[in-house]
Write an enzyme that holds these catalytic residues in place. Structure first.
Site, mmCIF file in Angstrom:
data_model
loop_
_atom_site.group_PDB
_atom_site.id
_atom_site.type_symbol
_atom_site.label_atom_id
_atom_site.label_comp_id
_atom_site.label_asym_id
_atom_site.label_seq_id
_atom_site.Cartn_x
_atom_site.Cartn_y
_atom_site.Cartn_z
ATOM 1 N N GLU A 252 0.888 -1.174 0.000
ATOM 2 C CA GLU A 252 0.000 0.000 0.000
ATOM 3 C C GLU A 252 0.918 1.213 0.000
ATOM 4 O OE1 GLU A 252 -1.513 3.239 1.202
ATOM 5 O OE2 GLU A 252 -1.928 2.235 3.103
ATOM 6 N N CYS A 286 -2.053 8.892 3.097
ATOM 7 C CA CYS A 286 -1.861 8.373 1.740
ATOM 8 C C CYS A 286 -3.066 8.634 0.843
ATOM 9 C CB CYS A 286 -1.540 6.889 1.781
ATOM 10 S SG CYS A 286 -2.780 5.888 2.637
#
Length: 483
Positions: A252, A286
């Site tokens: 990720e 993020c």
């Protein structure tokens, strides 16, 4: 006053305050003062952690799913009970306002609950046989083996919780390496799992030099799954290393999330949602919305309202003032990165409407910043800022907005706000990202997969995918004796 805990590693069920490679200082980003000393793991201690995970794996994998669920459910309960103290430590380590810290911990507990439930639900499936001699075909998901888990500092409880819960629920043992700047948050989370009944060796916790630890763990023969959350550059390096051992890898990575705002959107509600989410955790998220693509009809008003919100945001040390809405950046390097970003603006590259500078005084603070009209080739529009900076550009038609949104190799999250149903369907289908949210920003629920495409990585956490990512598929087919 909040007392910072004595930092310890966990190896084979034993808490160790002494690191074989010495120690490293942990500082408060809001004050730049040292708040603790963290042990640094040695190669010998790392090998002991790997061996402990390997030895614990068969027994933990054989533990019935219902029992694993019971332990994880208790871990979630303990996390909720301890959330006020953990939140205070999170504010010291990251600078995150208390309300945001508590929300993160609550979300982590929900994720542990959900993934623990998967341990009871994932029983495999039967596949119909094709001929009279076959009695049964069954497909099961077997735990893949010991897992190496790497997490960053920006969500120091939520991100380790996703990985630990997925691995442990599936029956995998693990070694967790959290960020060196937020060790206490990870330690207090691991304590919840240990106190809930996770046996010694099934969960190990180490701190130290990221490059050394990642290389050692990924190359260790016993480790079968690697899960990493962090930058795209580091993710590519770790992925290549994992590929050498043909090891399952979930990544990720970075994002540069676009937000398409149609002319039919409720302007007041949309600005409030966008600005609140943009400056959450000082933009160090993020999936933070970063590139705001606004219909030209409402562009000027959107910029004005967004800038007004940003300029009135209270910035400061949340450990001393509960009314603070945005804390510091993680370290001095992040402030320098924001200053470099501002230095690349001006003229056709973009106009700084508000903010744009570091905050005077101690701590790694940077002003909430709004940039109008950044050019398509500007650093702000092409590289993830990972800070409290928003770029806003106008568009003339929805196809143009989608082209801009999809112009980068990032593909973690994308968002849109519109009251037009046709436009909503078009954007949901056309935006290229692992997660797309229309008229809201919630892409991280326990029940749904969390992951990206392209340079934002591959594989998912949370949801059923967060469990299955720690398993491998096994087919058992049975024929009649002698058939």
């Amino acid at each position: 006053m909040t007392t910072y805990p004595k930092l310890k590693m966990l190896i084979d069920g034993e808490w160790l305050a002494d690191g074989g490679d010495g120690s490293m200082s942990v500082s408060n980003p809001a004050t730049e003062q040292t708040i603790g000393e963290c042990p640094k793991v040695s190669n010998e201690q790392l090998e002991a952690a790997v061996s402990a995970a390997a030895e614990a794996f068969p027994k933990w994998a054989a533990t019935p799913g219902a029992e694993r669920h019971k332990i994880l459910r208790r871990a979630a309960e303990l996390l909720r009970e301890r959330s006020p103290e953990i939140a205070r430590i999170m504010t010291l380590e990251v600078g995150k306002p208390t309300e945001q810290a508590l929300a993160e911990i609550g979300s982590a507990a929900e994720i542990i609950d959900f993934l623990g439930e998967e341990a009871k639900r994932q029983g495999g499936r039967l596949v119909p046989v094709r001929g009279p001699n076959l009695l049964q075909q069954r497909v099961t998901q077997e735990p893949i083996g010991p897992a190496a888990l790497f997490t960053p500092w920006n969500f120091p409880v939520n991100l380790p919780a996703k990985k630990l819960a997925g691995a442990l629920a599936a029956g995998c043992s693990c070694v967790l390496k959290p960020a060196e700047t937020t060790p206490a948050c990870a330690q207090m989370l691991v304590e919840c799992f240990v106190d809930a009944g996770v046996p010694g060796g099934a969960i190990n916790l180490v701190y130290g030099d990221p490059a050394k630890i990642s290389e050692h763990l990924i190359k260790a023969r016993a480790m079968r799954k690697i899960s990493f959350t962090g930058s795209t550059a580091v993710g590519k390096q770790l992925g290549a290393m994992a590929a050498q051992g043909l090891k399952r890898f979930t990544a990720e990575l970075g994002g540069h999330a676009p937000v398409v705002i149609g002319k039919s959107a409720d302007l007041e509600r949309t600005v409030a949602a966008c600005a609140t989410t943009k400056f959450r955790n000082a933009g160090q998220v993020c999936v933070s919305p970063t590139r705001f693509l606004v219909a030209r009809d409402i562009y000027d008003q959107f910029v004005s309202n967004f800038a007004s919100y940003a300029s009135n945001l209270k910035v400061g040390d949340a450990s001393k003032d509960d009314s603070v809405a945005m804390g510091p950046l993680a370290h001095a390097g992040r402030v320098a990165a924001m200053q470099d970003l501002m230095g690349a603006l001006g003229g056709e590259k973009g106009e700084i409407v508000t903010g744009g500078a570091a905050v005077d005084g101690p701590g790694h603070f940077f002003q909430p910043t709004v940039v109008a009209g950044p050019s398509a080739d500007s650093q702000l529009m092409t590289q993830e800022p990972f800070g409290p900076v928003a770029g806003i550009v106008p568009y003339d038609d929805i196809e143009e907005a989608v082209r801009i949104a999809n112009s980068l190799r990032y593909g973690l999250a994308a968002y849109a706000f519109t009251a037009d149903l046709d436009e909503s369907h078009y954007l949901g289908n056309s935006l290229r990202a692992g997660m797309v949210a229309i008229n809201h920003f919630a892409v991280g629920s326990p029940e749904t997969p969390f992951g990206g495409i392209g340079d934002s990585g591959f594989g998912s956490e949370s949801g059923v995918e967060g469990y299955l990512g720690y398993t491998e598929t096994k087919l058992v087919t049975v024929a009649k004796s002698g058939g």
